[in-house]
Write an enzyme that holds these catalytic residues in place. Structure first.
Site, PDB file in Angstrom:
ATOM      1  CB  CYS A 189      -1.017  -0.236   1.208  1.00 46.48           C
ATOM      2  SG  CYS A 189      -2.278   0.932   0.956  1.00 46.48           S
ATOM      3  CG  HIS A 198      -3.070  -2.689   4.174  1.00 46.74           C
ATOM      4  ND1 HIS A 198      -2.138  -2.136   4.569  1.00 46.74           N
ATOM      5  CD2 HIS A 198      -3.782  -1.873   3.542  1.00 46.74           C
ATOM      6  CE1 HIS A 198      -1.980  -0.779   4.459  1.00 46.74           C
ATOM      7  NE2 HIS A 198      -3.084  -0.645   3.835  1.00 46.74           N
ATOM      8  CD  GLU A 243       0.420  -4.577   5.764  1.00 46.54           C
ATOM      9  OE1 GLU A 243       0.135  -5.225   4.869  1.00 46.54           O
ATOM     10  OE2 GLU A 243       0.478  -3.302   5.800  1.00 46.54           O
TER      11      GLU A 243
END
Ligand code: GLN
Length: 272
Positions: free
Chosen positions: A92, A248, A250
């Site tokens: 991102c 994302h 993560e």
């Protein structure tokens, strides 16, 4: 094998803790177990220098770039990515910083690191309120699974979390100095790419690893699926040592992309 691979996560702002958590989860994968992994937060040029590979997290790219500039990290980061060509992954905001050109940003207000010959469109899907989650088909994860011999099998879709996400809106010609053309655009910032020429490596082409089929169009128009597939937004790209994802990973509990990337890092280090 006593090899220890040092993976840094730029820890100036954004979702760096989340990346470290998933890296630790990924390292438990049986295919990665033979290497020793050392995951670190990176805030200084000295810390960066000790890394074999790097992640730049999601967050706010203008803030990350501002703090990186104050920490004297911008040039060392460019050196790491574009001269040493060590494996680097941006998610991102990280993808924005790794692009050679980005638009929808105040001119001069943000320094890009570069490394991916692409132009990104920041906040492509709109503001925070337009953030969304959607199941993604990621073909590169499928390749990974093909050892199961069932090449037809579709792995579970990956939950794509898009928060004020950028997309790659243009692949730039991989010719040194070509960003001069981009620099003429009013709303575009570019990364200085002078370092590239000094590299002993051949510049690799940009590969599109995944797209998001026609999201923008599908909201307003009735277009058939095949047509939409062609018009998909580019959300994962790789160019040599540099990987960028719009979304994302993560922020999910799913470490599949981290596992895949760590394997790439392992191969890159072993073959260098
Ligand atoms: N739009 C943000 C930026 O420009 C990126 C958002 C994110 O990383 N979630 O930096």
């Amino acid at each position: 094998m006593s090899e220890v691979i040092v993976i840094g996560v730029v820890a100036l702002q954004g979702a760096f803790h989340e990346h470290l958590k998933l890296l630790n989860l990924a390292a438990a994968d049986e295919d990665l177990g033979e290497a020793g992994w050392d995951f670190r937060q990176i805030r200084t040029p000295e810390e960066l220098e000790a890394c074999d590979a790097l992640i730049i997290p999601g967050g706010e790219s203008t803030t990350i770039s501002l703090v990186a500039a104050r920490s004297n990290l911008i040039e060392p980061l460019r050196h790491f990515v574009k001269v040493e060509r060590k494996p680097t992954w941006g998610t991102c905001a990280g993808l924005i910083l790794l692009a050679e050109a980005a638009n929808r940003t105040k001119k001069g207000g943000q320094e890009l690191i570069g490394g991916l010959d692409v132009r990104v469109n920041r906040n492509h899907f709109g503001r925070q309120a337009e953030s969304f989650e959607t199941p993604l088909d990621l073909p590169f994860l499928k390749d990974e699974n093909s050892s199961t011999k069932d090449s037809e099998s579709t792995p579970n879709p990956f939950n794509g979390i898009f928060i004020r996400a950028p997309v790659v809106e243009k692949l730039l010609p991989v010719v040194q100095g070509e960003q001069c053309v981009e620099a003429l655009r009013d709303d575009t910032v570019i990364a200085p790419s002078k370092q590239k020429g000094s590299s002993r490596h051949v510049v690799q082409p940009v590969e599109v690893l995944a797209t998001l089929p026609g999201r923008t169009k599908s909201i307003s128009e009735n277009i058939d699926a095949a047509e939409l597939a062609h018009q998909g937004d580019i959300i994962v790209v790789r160019q040599g040592n540099v990987l960028g994802t719009s979304f994302h990973p993560e922020l999910t509990g799913d470490a599949r992309i981290h596992v895949w990337w760590l394997k790439q890092v392992m191969y890159a280090i072993r073959s260098s």
